[in-house]
Structure formats: C-alpha cells, structure tokens
Motif scaffolding. Structure first.
Motif, PDB file in Angstrom:
ATOM      1  N   ARG A  12       0.914  -1.474   0.151  1.00 43.67           N
ATOM      2  CA  ARG A  12      -0.335   0.117   0.046  1.00 43.67           C
ATOM      3  C   ARG A  12       0.690   1.467   0.019  1.00 43.67           C
ATOM      4  NH1 ARG A  12      -5.501   0.992   2.787  1.00 43.67           N
ATOM      5  NH2 ARG A  12      -5.351   3.867   2.181  1.00 43.67           N
ATOM      6  N   GLU A  13       2.063   1.160   0.898  1.00 43.29           N
ATOM      7  CA  GLU A  13       3.081   2.015   0.669  1.00 43.29           C
ATOM      8  C   GLU A  13       3.553   2.354  -1.323  1.00 43.29           C
ATOM      9  OE1 GLU A  13       6.639   3.383   3.355  1.00 43.29           O
ATOM     10  OE2 GLU A  13       6.359   1.790   3.438  1.00 43.29           O
ATOM     11  N   ALA A  14       3.469   1.834  -1.398  1.00 39.99           N
ATOM     12  CA  ALA A  14       4.806   2.194  -2.529  1.00 39.99           C
ATOM     13  C   ALA A  14       3.133   2.816  -3.205  1.00 39.99           C
ATOM     14  CB  ALA A  14       4.486   0.593  -3.291  1.00 39.99           C
ATOM     15  N   VAL A  15       2.371   2.850  -3.256  1.00 39.74           N
ATOM     16  CA  VAL A  15       0.834   2.917  -4.823  1.00 39.74           C
ATOM     17  C   VAL A  15       0.634   4.193  -4.029  1.00 39.74           C
ATOM     18  CG1 VAL A  15      -1.509   2.717  -4.346  1.00 39.74           C
ATOM     19  CG2 VAL A  15      -0.151   0.282  -4.599  1.00 39.74           C
ATOM     20  N   GLU A  16       0.766   4.546  -2.172  1.00 38.86           N
ATOM     21  CA  GLU A  16       0.623   6.349  -2.300  1.00 38.86           C
ATOM     22  C   GLU A  16       2.167   6.885  -2.656  1.00 38.86           C
ATOM     23  OE1 GLU A  16       0.194   5.209   2.023  1.00 38.86           O
ATOM     24  OE2 GLU A  16      -1.914   4.761   1.927  1.00 38.86           O
ATOM     25  N   GLU A  17       2.825   6.329  -2.783  1.00 37.48           N
ATOM     26  CA  GLU A  17       4.028   7.053  -2.227  1.00 37.48           C
ATOM     27  C   GLU A  17       4.990   7.168  -4.269  1.00 37.48           C
ATOM     28  OE1 GLU A  17       7.892   5.087  -1.430  1.00 37.48           O
ATOM     29  OE2 GLU A  17       7.178   5.167   0.777  1.00 37.48           O
ATOM     30  N   LEU A  18       3.592   6.696  -5.116  1.00 37.89           N
ATOM     31  CA  LEU A  18       3.621   6.217  -6.218  1.00 37.89           C
ATOM     32  C   LEU A  18       2.771   7.817  -6.885  1.00 37.89           C
ATOM     33  CD1 LEU A  18       5.073   2.880  -8.042  1.00 37.89           C
ATOM     34  CD2 LEU A  18       6.358   5.517  -8.265  1.00 37.89           C
ATOM     35  N   GLY A  19       2.035   7.835  -6.289  1.00 36.06           N
ATOM     36  CA  GLY A  19       0.848   8.150  -6.289  1.00 36.06           C
ATOM     37  C   GLY A  19       0.198   7.737  -7.096  1.00 36.06           C
ATOM     38  N   LEU A  20      -0.628   6.609  -7.760  1.00 32.74           N
ATOM     39  CA  LEU A  20      -1.278   5.408  -8.179  1.00 32.74           C
ATOM     40  C   LEU A  20      -2.988   5.881  -8.026  1.00 32.74           C
ATOM     41  CD1 LEU A  20       0.495   2.369  -8.584  1.00 32.74           C
ATOM     42  CD2 LEU A  20       0.942   4.657 -10.228  1.00 32.74           C
ATOM     43  N   GLU A  21      -3.832   5.852  -8.766  1.00 28.76           N
ATOM     44  CA  GLU A  21      -4.811   6.237  -8.500  1.00 28.76           C
ATOM     45  C   GLU A  21      -5.461   6.102 -10.354  1.00 28.76           C
ATOM     46  OE1 GLU A  21      -5.847  11.060  -9.695  1.00 28.76           O
ATOM     47  OE2 GLU A  21      -5.839   9.458  -7.736  1.00 28.76           O
TER      48      GLU A  21
END
Length: 131
Positions: free
Chosen positions: A103-112
């Motif tokens: 989840r941290e990687a998704v948030e750091e990459l700003g994926l949406e």
C-alpha cells in the motif's frame, strides 16, 4: 484528476492519433477542451474505455500496441487497497496486467485510476513505474 491529449491517449491505447480522433468524433471516447483549446480525455474515462476496448473483438481496429523488453506502458484501471498490500491493474493496449505491491508503494507513486503507468514484467513478477 489527470487528463491526456488525444495523441497521448492514442499511444496508451496502442492506436494512431487519427484513430483516437475518429473514436472521439464518433462519441466512443468522451473528450473536452482544456484551457488551451486542446482536446483532452480525462484519466478515469480513458481507463474505462481501455478496458472496454480490450474486451471487444477489435477485428475492425488497427493492430494493437506491442511491448518491447517487457515494458507495458498503459493506464491504471483498478486499485484494491488493503491495510498493508495493494493490487494494481494496468491496461496496456490489449494486455491486462496485475501487480501485487505494498500500500505504501501505491501511495508513494501516487497511483490512482486513470494515471499513466508502466508495468515491467520479469519472470512471474510485475513491477509498476509511474510515468
């Protein structure tokens, strides 16, 4: 919300800009004009259309985009977030790729949904790069 020019959307869909313009003119892809008067596609609309396009037969369309060196540039079409892990789906032309990451990687990459990203495949692992 991220938006894409017709040319950029065409590249993500694996078709020519002329094909993307024809689809927009025919109402298949929703577009709007930006402040500069350019025709753009909103990210979530492009993500939904890319999934629809991949599910269709595509026999009457141009040849789909193919990857080189296991890199699949595409658009994020779905994200499932857990407390620690996340599942990210990318539609890259006719290819649907799924990656499990933190989840941290998704948030750091700003994926949406609707964001441009590249899936890199090595053996059975799929890595995601925000582009």
């Amino acid at each position: 919300m991220q938006s894409y020019t017709i040319g950029r959307a065409a590249r993500l869909l694996g078709v020519s800009p002329d094909t993307a313009r024809r689809w927009a003119d025919a109402g298949r892809i929703a577009t709007r004009r930006d402040e500069g008067g350019r025709r753009v596609v909103d990210g979530p609309d492009l993500a939904a259309f890319s999934v629809e396009l991949a599910r269709s037969d595509g026999a009457d369309e141009e040849t789909p985009y193919t990857s080189v060196r296991n890199a699949f540039p595409g658009i994020v079409t779905a994200i499932k977030l857990g407390d620690v892990a996340a599942q990210v789906e990318i539609q890259a032309g006719p290819h649907r790729l799924v990656s499990l990451l933190t989840r941290e990687a998704v948030e750091e990459l700003g994926l949406e949904v609707g964001v441009e990203a590249t899936a890199r495949v090595k053996s059975t692992n799929v890595h995601i790069d925000r582009t």
